[in-house]
Design a protein around this motif. Structure first.
Motif, PDB file in Angstrom:
ATOM      1  N   LEU A 172       8.530   1.210  -6.519  1.00  0.00           N
ATOM      2  CA  LEU A 172       6.873   1.248  -5.959  1.00  0.00           C
ATOM      3  C   LEU A 172       6.973  -0.100  -5.237  1.00  0.00           C
ATOM      4  O   LEU A 172       5.861  -0.293  -4.183  1.00  0.00           O
ATOM      5  CB  LEU A 172       5.954   0.650  -7.337  1.00  0.00           C
ATOM      6  CG  LEU A 172       3.837   0.526  -6.597  1.00  0.00           C
ATOM      7  CD1 LEU A 172       3.530   2.202  -6.335  1.00  0.00           C
ATOM      8  CD2 LEU A 172       3.368   0.240  -8.235  1.00  0.00           C
ATOM      9  N   LEU A 173       7.585  -0.929  -5.089  1.00  0.00           N
ATOM     10  CA  LEU A 173       7.735  -2.067  -4.521  1.00  0.00           C
ATOM     11  C   LEU A 173       8.016  -1.141  -2.832  1.00  0.00           C
ATOM     12  O   LEU A 173       7.930  -2.471  -1.839  1.00  0.00           O
ATOM     13  CB  LEU A 173       8.327  -3.089  -5.623  1.00  0.00           C
ATOM     14  CG  LEU A 173       7.663  -4.091  -6.259  1.00  0.00           C
ATOM     15  CD1 LEU A 173       9.226  -4.977  -6.105  1.00  0.00           C
ATOM     16  CD2 LEU A 173       6.943  -5.153  -5.413  1.00  0.00           C
ATOM     17  N   ARG A 174       8.726  -0.622  -2.907  1.00  0.00           N
ATOM     18  CA  ARG A 174       9.209  -0.042  -1.649  1.00  0.00           C
ATOM     19  C   ARG A 174       9.057   0.800  -1.115  1.00  0.00           C
ATOM     20  O   ARG A 174       8.948   1.445  -0.250  1.00  0.00           O
ATOM     21  CB  ARG A 174      11.164   0.782  -2.415  1.00  0.00           C
ATOM     22  CG  ARG A 174      12.476   0.136  -3.111  1.00  0.00           C
ATOM     23  CD  ARG A 174      13.683   0.517  -2.792  1.00  0.00           C
ATOM     24  NE  ARG A 174      13.285   1.566  -3.961  1.00  0.00           N
ATOM     25  CZ  ARG A 174      13.753   0.973  -5.029  1.00  0.00           C
ATOM     26  NH1 ARG A 174      14.243  -0.021  -5.840  1.00  0.00           N
ATOM     27  NH2 ARG A 174      14.106   2.813  -6.025  1.00  0.00           N
ATOM     28  N   HIS A 175       8.286   1.530  -1.888  1.00  0.00           N
ATOM     29  CA  HIS A 175       7.249   2.751  -1.900  1.00  0.00           C
ATOM     30  C   HIS A 175       5.899   2.533  -2.263  1.00  0.00           C
ATOM     31  O   HIS A 175       5.507   3.732  -3.070  1.00  0.00           O
ATOM     32  CB  HIS A 175       7.903   4.157  -2.301  1.00  0.00           C
ATOM     33  CG  HIS A 175       9.458   4.952  -1.765  1.00  0.00           C
ATOM     34  ND1 HIS A 175       9.730   4.257  -0.777  1.00  0.00           N
ATOM     35  CD2 HIS A 175      10.792   4.328  -2.823  1.00  0.00           C
ATOM     36  CE1 HIS A 175      11.008   4.534  -0.253  1.00  0.00           C
ATOM     37  NE2 HIS A 175      11.579   4.748  -1.750  1.00  0.00           N
ATOM     38  N   PRO A 176       5.234   2.162  -2.036  1.00  0.00           N
ATOM     39  CA  PRO A 176       4.062   1.970  -2.311  1.00  0.00           C
ATOM     40  C   PRO A 176       3.048   3.587  -2.321  1.00  0.00           C
ATOM     41  O   PRO A 176       2.759   3.258  -2.959  1.00  0.00           O
ATOM     42  CB  PRO A 176       3.047   0.794  -1.315  1.00  0.00           C
ATOM     43  CG  PRO A 176       3.854   1.025  -0.657  1.00  0.00           C
ATOM     44  CD  PRO A 176       5.271   1.003  -0.453  1.00  0.00           C
ATOM     45  N   GLN A 177       3.248   4.458  -1.747  1.00  0.00           N
ATOM     46  CA  GLN A 177       2.832   5.101  -1.383  1.00  0.00           C
ATOM     47  C   GLN A 177       2.555   6.204  -2.798  1.00  0.00           C
ATOM     48  O   GLN A 177       2.016   6.851  -2.600  1.00  0.00           O
ATOM     49  CB  GLN A 177       3.036   6.395  -0.558  1.00  0.00           C
ATOM     50  CG  GLN A 177       2.977   5.578   0.922  1.00  0.00           C
ATOM     51  CD  GLN A 177       4.611   5.446   1.452  1.00  0.00           C
ATOM     52  OE1 GLN A 177       5.295   4.185   0.672  1.00  0.00           O
ATOM     53  NE2 GLN A 177       4.240   4.245   2.242  1.00  0.00           N
ATOM     54  N   LEU A 178       3.680   5.984  -3.514  1.00  0.00           N
ATOM     55  CA  LEU A 178       3.673   6.465  -4.854  1.00  0.00           C
ATOM     56  C   LEU A 178       2.941   6.892  -6.019  1.00  0.00           C
ATOM     57  O   LEU A 178       2.177   7.500  -6.725  1.00  0.00           O
ATOM     58  CB  LEU A 178       5.286   5.839  -5.663  1.00  0.00           C
ATOM     59  CG  LEU A 178       6.208   6.155  -5.316  1.00  0.00           C
ATOM     60  CD1 LEU A 178       7.582   5.725  -5.659  1.00  0.00           C
ATOM     61  CD2 LEU A 178       6.461   7.851  -5.034  1.00  0.00           C
ATOM     62  N   LEU A 179       2.525   5.179  -5.149  1.00  0.00           N
ATOM     63  CA  LEU A 179       0.760   4.852  -6.426  1.00  0.00           C
ATOM     64  C   LEU A 179       0.068   6.070  -6.671  1.00  0.00           C
ATOM     65  O   LEU A 179      -0.892   6.668  -7.359  1.00  0.00           O
ATOM     66  CB  LEU A 179       0.291   4.058  -6.246  1.00  0.00           C
ATOM     67  CG  LEU A 179      -0.534   2.853  -7.318  1.00  0.00           C
ATOM     68  CD1 LEU A 179      -0.527   2.869  -9.024  1.00  0.00           C
ATOM     69  CD2 LEU A 179      -1.450   1.960  -6.983  1.00  0.00           C
ATOM     70  N   VAL A 180      -0.300   6.495  -5.060  1.00  0.00           N
ATOM     71  CA  VAL A 180      -1.471   7.604  -4.547  1.00  0.00           C
ATOM     72  C   VAL A 180      -1.182   8.946  -4.265  1.00  0.00           C
ATOM     73  O   VAL A 180      -1.844   9.760  -4.407  1.00  0.00           O
ATOM     74  CB  VAL A 180      -2.090   6.925  -3.811  1.00  0.00           C
ATOM     75  CG1 VAL A 180      -2.891   6.342  -4.212  1.00  0.00           C
ATOM     76  CG2 VAL A 180      -1.678   6.615  -1.982  1.00  0.00           C
ATOM     77  N   ALA A 181       0.000   8.848  -4.756  1.00  0.00           N
ATOM     78  CA  ALA A 181       0.961  10.630  -4.260  1.00  0.00           C
ATOM     79  C   ALA A 181      -0.156  11.464  -4.687  1.00  0.00           C
ATOM     80  O   ALA A 181      -0.229  12.769  -4.781  1.00  0.00           O
ATOM     81  CB  ALA A 181       2.381  10.266  -4.168  1.00  0.00           C
TER      82      ALA A 181
END
Length: 215
Positions: A172-181
């Motif tokens: 999640l730190l590397r890819h914050p977009q994962l949270l709302v994907a």
């Protein structure tokens, strides 16, 4: 000879134009945005005309232009009201000092996700995704109003969760977009592919939290 100036009545003072009250201005703006939302969703960005929005709102075209300079400004107003304002409220609501980030996210986002369709927020997002490729200004305003502040808020929460040992790994730190994907997937699925098999954005978001955060 009598002084004419002494007997001539003074001209009445010039009357100042009355400005509309703030409450009336706010009501007018709300009526414009409601009408614009209807027409943008019915016709898309390209086919929406300012004159049609004014007519739907029951206003003169000149009144509409007092509030929004052009169609791009009007669409930005719709986007801000539908998505930007709720996002700003969520970004400003920090977790309690002893509250896990995962629980704070469920508490803060749950009500928003439950009304994604009924609020027409999902429809606005689908419209942006459909129009962004043809109209770079639509993509740019969505990035400015939604994506940039949203990712900043997610990065801050991810850093807090990492510092507290709440994350499964650093994804999640590397890819914050994962949270709302999963939310974006639910918006697209329900709009174009569901055929009765509706995807629950809140449930999908909760499942993603299970993948990203420790119990």
């Amino acid at each position: 000879m009598p002084d004419a100036s002494a007997s001539s009545p003074s001209p009445p003072p010039a009357r100042r134009a009355r400005r509309p009250s703030p409450a009336r201005t706010a009501r007018t703006r709300e009526a414009i945005l409601a009408a614009a939302l209807d027409i943008f969703l019915e016709r898309g960005f390209a086919a929406t005309r300012m004159a049609d929005v004014a007519a739907r709102a029951g206003l003169g075209k000149g009144t509409l232009y007092l509030h929004f300079a052009d169609k791009a400004a009007l669409f930005e107003g719709v986007l801000q009201a539908a998505v930007g304002a709720p996002l700003a409220g969520l970004a400003g609501a920090a977790p309690a000092s002893d509250e896990p980030v995962r629980e704070a996210l469920r508490r803060l986002l749950g009500p928003v996700l439950r009304e994604m369709e009924t609020s027409r927020r999902a429809a606005v997002i689908r419209l942006v995704l459909a129009e962004a490729g043809r109209f770079p200004e639509v993509a740019a305003m969505y990035r400015r109003i939604v994506i940039t502040p949203g990712l900043a808020a997610i990065r801050a929460l991810a850093a807090r969760a990492a510092a507290r040992g709440e994350l499964r790994d650093a994804a999640l730190l590397r890819h914050p977009q994962l949270l709302v994907a999963p939310v974006v997937l639910a918006v697209l699925w329900n709009g174009y592919f569901a055929e009765g098999d509706v995807m629950d954005p809140e449930a999908a978001f909760a499942a993603q939290l299970d993948l990203l955060f420790l119990p």
